[in-house]
Design a protein around this motif. Structure first.
Motif, PDB file in Angstrom:
ATOM      1  N   SER A  54      -2.247   8.963  -0.662  1.00 38.57           N
ATOM      2  CA  SER A  54      -3.062   8.252  -1.646  1.00 38.57           C
ATOM      3  C   SER A  54      -2.263   7.078  -2.194  1.00 38.57           C
ATOM      4  N   VAL A  55      -2.767   5.891  -1.977  1.00 42.09           N
ATOM      5  CA  VAL A  55      -2.071   4.669  -2.365  1.00 42.09           C
ATOM      6  C   VAL A  55      -2.839   3.966  -3.476  1.00 42.09           C
ATOM      7  N   GLY A  56      -2.117   3.424  -4.428  1.00 44.66           N
ATOM      8  CA  GLY A  56      -2.773   2.687  -5.497  1.00 44.66           C
ATOM      9  C   GLY A  56      -1.790   1.902  -6.323  1.00 44.66           C
ATOM     10  N   PHE A  57      -2.282   1.391  -7.435  1.00 48.10           N
ATOM     11  CA  PHE A  57      -1.505   0.495  -8.282  1.00 48.10           C
ATOM     12  C   PHE A  57      -1.483   1.039  -9.706  1.00 48.10           C
ATOM     13  N   ILE A  58      -0.302   1.050 -10.319  1.00 52.46           N
ATOM     14  CA  ILE A  58      -0.162   1.523 -11.693  1.00 52.46           C
ATOM     15  C   ILE A  58      -0.089   0.331 -12.640  1.00 52.46           C
ATOM     16  N   TYR A  59      -0.890   0.386 -13.683  1.00 52.17           N
ATOM     17  CA  TYR A  59      -0.905  -0.701 -14.660  1.00 52.17           C
ATOM     18  C   TYR A  59      -1.188  -0.116 -16.037  1.00 52.17           C
ATOM     19  N   THR A  67      -2.602   3.742 -16.201  1.00 49.80           N
ATOM     20  CA  THR A  67      -3.723   4.002 -15.300  1.00 49.80           C
ATOM     21  C   THR A  67      -3.316   3.788 -13.855  1.00 49.80           C
ATOM     22  N   PHE A  68      -3.842   4.659 -12.996  1.00 52.14           N
ATOM     23  CA  PHE A  68      -3.664   4.525 -11.546  1.00 52.14           C
ATOM     24  C   PHE A  68      -4.964   4.031 -10.935  1.00 52.14           C
ATOM     25  N   TYR A  69      -4.888   2.890 -10.281  1.00 57.40           N
ATOM     26  CA  TYR A  69      -6.039   2.343  -9.557  1.00 57.40           C
ATOM     27  C   TYR A  69      -5.916   2.776  -8.099  1.00 57.40           C
ATOM     28  N   PHE A  70      -6.860   3.588  -7.651  1.00 58.34           N
ATOM     29  CA  PHE A  70      -6.832   4.103  -6.279  1.00 58.34           C
ATOM     30  C   PHE A  70      -7.361   3.041  -5.318  1.00 58.34           C
ATOM     31  N   GLU A  71      -6.496   2.633  -4.390  1.00 59.40           N
ATOM     32  CA  GLU A  71      -6.868   1.596  -3.429  1.00 59.40           C
ATOM     33  C   GLU A  71      -7.386   2.179  -2.125  1.00 59.40           C
ATOM     34  N   GLY A  72      -6.779   3.281  -1.680  1.00 60.32           N
ATOM     35  CA  GLY A  72      -7.214   3.875  -0.426  1.00 60.32           C
ATOM     36  C   GLY A  72      -6.174   4.832   0.125  1.00 60.32           C
ATOM     37  N   TYR A  73      -6.420   5.264   1.367  1.00 55.41           N
ATOM     38  CA  TYR A  73      -5.511   6.197   2.017  1.00 55.41           C
ATOM     39  C   TYR A  73      -4.673   5.483   3.065  1.00 55.41           C
ATOM     40  N   MET A  74      -3.405   5.835   3.091  1.00 58.25           N
ATOM     41  CA  MET A  74      -2.458   5.290   4.056  1.00 58.25           C
ATOM     42  C   MET A  74      -2.229   6.341   5.139  1.00 58.25           C
ATOM     43  N   ASP A  75      -2.407   5.957   6.387  1.00 59.86           N
ATOM     44  CA  ASP A  75      -2.184   6.877   7.504  1.00 59.86           C
ATOM     45  C   ASP A  75      -0.712   6.824   7.888  1.00 59.86           C
ATOM     46  N   LEU A  76       0.011   7.887   7.604  1.00 59.96           N
ATOM     47  CA  LEU A  76       1.449   7.883   7.847  1.00 59.96           C
ATOM     48  C   LEU A  76       1.794   7.933   9.334  1.00 59.96           C
ATOM     49  N   ASP A  77       0.823   8.354  10.153  1.00 59.08           N
ATOM     50  CA  ASP A  77       1.063   8.343  11.596  1.00 59.08           C
ATOM     51  C   ASP A  77       0.905   6.944  12.175  1.00 59.08           C
ATOM     52  N   LYS A  78       0.144   6.107  11.487  1.00 63.16           N
ATOM     53  CA  LYS A  78      -0.093   4.731  11.955  1.00 63.16           C
ATOM     54  C   LYS A  78       0.065   3.794  10.758  1.00 63.16           C
ATOM     55  N   PRO A  79       1.304   3.589  10.334  1.00 63.94           N
ATOM     56  CA  PRO A  79       1.562   2.889   9.072  1.00 63.94           C
ATOM     57  C   PRO A  79       1.196   1.415   9.061  1.00 63.94           C
ATOM     58  N   THR A  80       0.944   0.816  10.213  1.00 62.36           N
ATOM     59  CA  THR A  80       0.595  -0.608  10.229  1.00 62.36           C
ATOM     60  C   THR A  80      -0.911  -0.835  10.092  1.00 62.36           C
ATOM     61  N   LEU A  83      -5.454   0.198   4.927  1.00 62.64           N
ATOM     62  CA  LEU A  83      -5.831   1.392   4.183  1.00 62.64           C
ATOM     63  C   LEU A  83      -7.271   1.778   4.475  1.00 62.64           C
ATOM     64  N   THR A  84      -7.518   3.080   4.437  1.00 59.03           N
ATOM     65  CA  THR A  84      -8.884   3.582   4.551  1.00 59.03           C
ATOM     66  C   THR A  84      -9.478   3.668   3.157  1.00 59.03           C
ATOM     67  N   LYS A  85     -10.554   2.944   2.919  1.00 58.48           N
ATOM     68  CA  LYS A  85     -11.198   2.948   1.608  1.00 58.48           C
ATOM     69  C   LYS A  85     -12.065   4.192   1.457  1.00 58.48           C
ATOM     70  N   LEU A  86     -12.106   4.725   0.246  1.00 61.13           N
ATOM     71  CA  LEU A  86     -12.998   5.836  -0.035  1.00 61.13           C
ATOM     72  C   LEU A  86     -14.400   5.314  -0.350  1.00 61.13           C
ATOM     73  N   LEU A  87     -14.429   4.287  -1.193  1.00 65.23           N
ATOM     74  CA  LEU A  87     -15.679   3.633  -1.543  1.00 65.23           C
ATOM     75  C   LEU A  87     -15.435   2.135  -1.589  1.00 65.23           C
ATOM     76  N   GLU A  88     -16.324   1.367  -1.008  1.00 68.37           N
ATOM     77  CA  GLU A  88     -16.130  -0.074  -0.949  1.00 68.37           C
ATOM     78  C   GLU A  88     -16.640  -0.795  -2.184  1.00 68.37           C
ATOM     79  N   GLU A  89     -17.622  -0.230  -2.866  1.00 69.14           N
ATOM     80  CA  GLU A  89     -18.278  -0.961  -3.943  1.00 69.14           C
ATOM     81  C   GLU A  89     -17.944  -0.422  -5.330  1.00 69.14           C
TER      82      GLU A  89
END
Length: 298
Positions: A54-59, A67-80, A83-89
């Motif tokens: 779970s990747v995000g930004f703390i502000y 607060t933690f802003y959730f940006e998406g999921y990082m695939d550790l097997d394919k780090p390049t 991110l996979t978004k949970l919700l786009e809107e």
């Protein structure tokens, strides 16, 4: 002011506290307190089953806190991969609290590989007052609130040197000193604060606390009684009363103990946790008296 829709989804309730598995290949070191990662991209947790993080930004949200802003999921097997978004809107944000687990701060290279900007565009909306005394006092207040008063002190001290009576400053600085056992410093700050604003019950509450832990029970009692007289907040009155109850329990002063027990019962509303201390202290009075005040029940 903020136009983003904010969702608090059930899956996010555990994002700050669940165990994580660490992929050594990604060099994720979960050793940073969240309050040391403001304005940084971080990883909060790794799902061992999917190897996604779970990747995000703390502000800092001045009104709501860290607060933690959730940006998406990082695939550790394919780090390049992006991110996979949970919700786009919608945006998903989680308020961070004292028990939040440590985070891993992403490196500049990792941020770039994930297709993230060094700072998100929306961050500017939360930092319009950054650098002002009010914003810095808010930072100190939230450091106090999450148990990081050691971080609050230098911020608040700097403002105190130039503007000691700034709104909210003296209480937060005194609170931070009390929280870090610098009780003499708290006394100095609060006595000056009371000269400026003698009807502020918060000052007396903190001053009573400082005197109590300086083993000046008589001054503590004076300050707490004054604080109680200046507020109608039953919870705060009960908190001050239970502190005095504890103080006289440690002193083994039965008369004063009973006096403050009556006051606690008077101020505490049904179900308030402070009432539980009465039974705790009553049940341990004989044992405590036999062992002496060097081994108090806290």
């Amino acid at each position: 002011m903020i136009q983003y829709r904010i969702l608090f989804l059930s899956i996010m309730l555990s994002i700050c506290n669940i165990p994580y598995g660490i992929s050594q290949s990604q060099d994720l070191q979960f050793n940073t307190k969240f309050y040391d990662a403001f304005d940084r991209w971080v990883v909060f947790s790794v799902d061992e089953n999917t190897n996604k993080a779970s990747v995000g930004f703390i502000y800092l949200d001045e009104e709501s806190g860290p607060t933690f802003y959730f940006e998406g999921y990082m695939d550790l097997d394919k780090p390049t991969l992006p991110l996979t978004k949970l919700l786009e809107e919608a945006s998903i944000r989680k308020r961070l609290e004292t028990n939040t687990s440590d985070v891993a701060v992403l490196s500049d290279a990792q941020i770039k590989n994930l297709g993230l900007a060094p700072l998100p565009e929306w961050l500017a909306l939360y930092q319009t007052k950054k650098g002002t005394d009010g914003y810095e006092i808010s930072r100190g207040r939230w450091f106090n609130a999450v148990g990081a008063s050691h971080k609050a002190i230098p911020i608040l001290q700097a403002i105190y040197q130039k503007n000691p009576h700034a709104d909210g400053l003296e209480f937060e600085l005194a609170f931070a000193y009390n929280a870090t056992n610098s009780f003499y410093k708290a006394v100095v700050i609060l006595n000056e604060a009371i000269k400026h604003d003698p009807s502020n019950f918060w000052y007396y509450r903190e001053l009573g606390y400082a005197y109590k832990y300086l083993d000046n029970i008589n001054e503590a009692e004076k300050m707490y009684k004054k604080g109680i007289s200046l507020t109608k907040n039953k919870y705060q009155q009960a908190e001050m009363a239970v502190n005095m109850l504890q103080g006289y329990f440690h002193k083994m002063d039965k008369v004063k103990y009973e006096e403050w027990k009556s006051l606690l019962i008077q101020y505490a509303e049904p179900g308030v946790i402070f009432l539980e201390y009465i039974k705790l202290f009553d049940d341990n009075w004989g044992k405590h008296k036999a062992e002496g005040s060097s081994n108090p029940v806290n």
